[in-house]
Design a protein around this motif. Structure first.
Motif, PDB file in Angstrom:
ATOM      1  N   TRP A 193       0.857  -1.182   0.000  1.00 22.33           N
ATOM      2  CA  TRP A 193       0.000   0.000   0.000  1.00 22.33           C
ATOM      3  C   TRP A 193       0.896   1.237   0.000  1.00 22.33           C
ATOM      4  N   TYR A 194       0.494   2.205  -0.800  1.00 18.40           N
ATOM      5  CA  TYR A 194       1.214   3.469  -0.924  1.00 18.40           C
ATOM      6  C   TYR A 194       0.207   4.594  -0.738  1.00 18.40           C
ATOM      7  N   ARG A 195       0.695   5.747  -0.379  1.00 14.85           N
ATOM      8  CA  ARG A 195      -0.213   6.878  -0.234  1.00 14.85           C
ATOM      9  C   ARG A 195       0.423   8.137  -0.785  1.00 14.85           C
ATOM     10  N   GLN A 196      -0.443   9.054  -1.164  1.00 15.75           N
ATOM     11  CA  GLN A 196       0.009  10.330  -1.675  1.00 15.75           C
ATOM     12  C   GLN A 196      -0.828  11.424  -1.036  1.00 15.75           C
ATOM     13  N   ALA A 197      -0.166  12.228  -0.240  1.00 16.83           N
ATOM     14  CA  ALA A 197      -0.840  13.366   0.386  1.00 16.83           C
ATOM     15  C   ALA A 197      -0.838  14.539  -0.592  1.00 16.83           C
TER      16      ALA A 197
END
Length: 121
Positions: free
Chosen positions: A36-40
């Protein structure tokens, strides 16, 4: 055709929990790794948690002891349990899966469409 379908995002208050799921649609042979990756907003995409099948999990430092990555083998679904959420966890979350569609086939990398998580203070 293989697609990843994400679910479980939404708005939650700080301290709350969410469980993100990512289901693999289409016929596959095996999942080799997932993450899982995230981008704020205004930031680059970053790794949140990754795992190799049969191996250990790795977590970004800020989510250790709060997030857990896992998989439901019988459903070809991977998930991310997020507890004690903080406003800084806000962002678009993407699942990433490496899989083989057939025995002896080439391992290919797939990404979900992204799902929004918003943590209010």
């Amino acid at each position: 055709q293989v697609q990843l379908v994400e679910s479980g995002g939404g708005l939650v208050q700080a301290g709350g929990s969410l469980r993100l799921s990512c289901e693999v649609s289409g016929s596959i042979f095996t999942i080799n790794y997932w993450g899982w990756y995230r981008q704020a907003p205004g930031k680059q995409r970053e790794m949140v948690a990754v795992r190799v099948s049969g191996g250990a999990s790795n977590y970004e430092d800020s989510v250790k002891d709060r997030f857990t990555i896992g998989r439901d083998n019988d459903k070809n679904t991977v998930w991310l349990q997020m507890n004690s959420l903080k406003p800084e966890d806000t962002g678009d979350y993407y699942c990433n899966i490496g899989l083989r569609r057939v025995v002896g086939g080439t391992r290919r990398d797939y990404w979900g469409q992204g799902i929004q998580v918003t943590v209010s203070s």
